[in-house]
Motif scaffolding. Structure first.
Motif, mmCIF file in Angstrom:
data_model
loop_
_atom_site.group_PDB
_atom_site.id
_atom_site.type_symbol
_atom_site.label_atom_id
_atom_site.label_comp_id
_atom_site.label_asym_id
_atom_site.label_seq_id
_atom_site.Cartn_x
_atom_site.Cartn_y
_atom_site.Cartn_z
ATOM 1 N N ASP A 17 0.783 -1.281 0.136
ATOM 2 C CA ASP A 17 -0.041 0.104 0.001
ATOM 3 C C ASP A 17 0.904 1.182 0.146
ATOM 4 O O ASP A 17 0.748 2.130 -0.750
ATOM 5 N N GLU A 18 1.868 1.361 0.665
ATOM 6 C CA GLU A 18 2.813 2.432 0.827
ATOM 7 C C GLU A 18 3.445 2.661 -0.355
ATOM 8 O O GLU A 18 3.603 3.763 -0.772
ATOM 9 N N ARG A 59 1.176 4.341 -2.915
ATOM 10 C CA ARG A 59 0.807 5.260 -2.669
ATOM 11 C C ARG A 59 1.908 6.373 -2.982
ATOM 12 O O ARG A 59 1.776 7.348 -3.521
ATOM 13 N N SER A 70 2.061 6.617 -6.729
ATOM 14 C CA SER A 70 1.071 7.577 -7.220
ATOM 15 C C SER A 70 1.680 9.301 -6.795
ATOM 16 O O SER A 70 1.489 10.095 -7.530
ATOM 17 N N GLU A 71 2.108 9.388 -5.811
ATOM 18 C CA GLU A 71 2.730 10.802 -5.221
ATOM 19 C C GLU A 71 3.801 11.077 -6.233
ATOM 20 O O GLU A 71 3.855 12.236 -6.523
#
Length: 116
Positions: A52-53, A56, A59-60
């Protein structure tokens, strides 16, 4: 006849002792199995958290790259460059980023330098 009864009694004792040892091994193996299952569940949760990290952060990074291209003048010859490997930067699986050097320094939103 007494000798035969005594021999049968000792045989039953040995058999019971062997059965007790096997039951002890079963208990020990069940406890070990539960411990391994618990550790497996912890590793699976950690893997999910890291996935998940990672998602994220990718995506960032894509969002920041997109924002950076908005602010770059169209007539300059600037190319985005992938940050150098090492210092914890791990493999990069996105598009190559040419001309941009990241100095994360262990902090989110570290320095970003555009080289023209």
């Amino acid at each position: 006849m007494l000798s035969n009864r005594e021999s049968a009694r000792r045989s039953r004792q040995r058999k019971q002792q062997h059965l007790d040892e096997l039951q002890g091994q079963v208990s020990q193996l069940r406890a070990e199995n539960l411990n391994i299952l618990h550790r497996l569940a912890m590793v699976a949760q950690l893997t999910d958290n890291l996935t998940d990290e990672n998602r994220r952060l990718r995506s960032e990074a894509a969002s920041l790259t997109s924002r950076l291209t908005v602010f770059m003048p169209q007539n300059t010859n600037i190319q985005l460059q992938h940050p150098p490997m090492g210092a914890g930067n791990g493999p990069h699986h996105g598009p190559p980023l040419h001309g941009v050097h990241h100095n994360m320094g262990g902090m989110p939103g570290g320095d970003l330098q555009v080289i023209t």
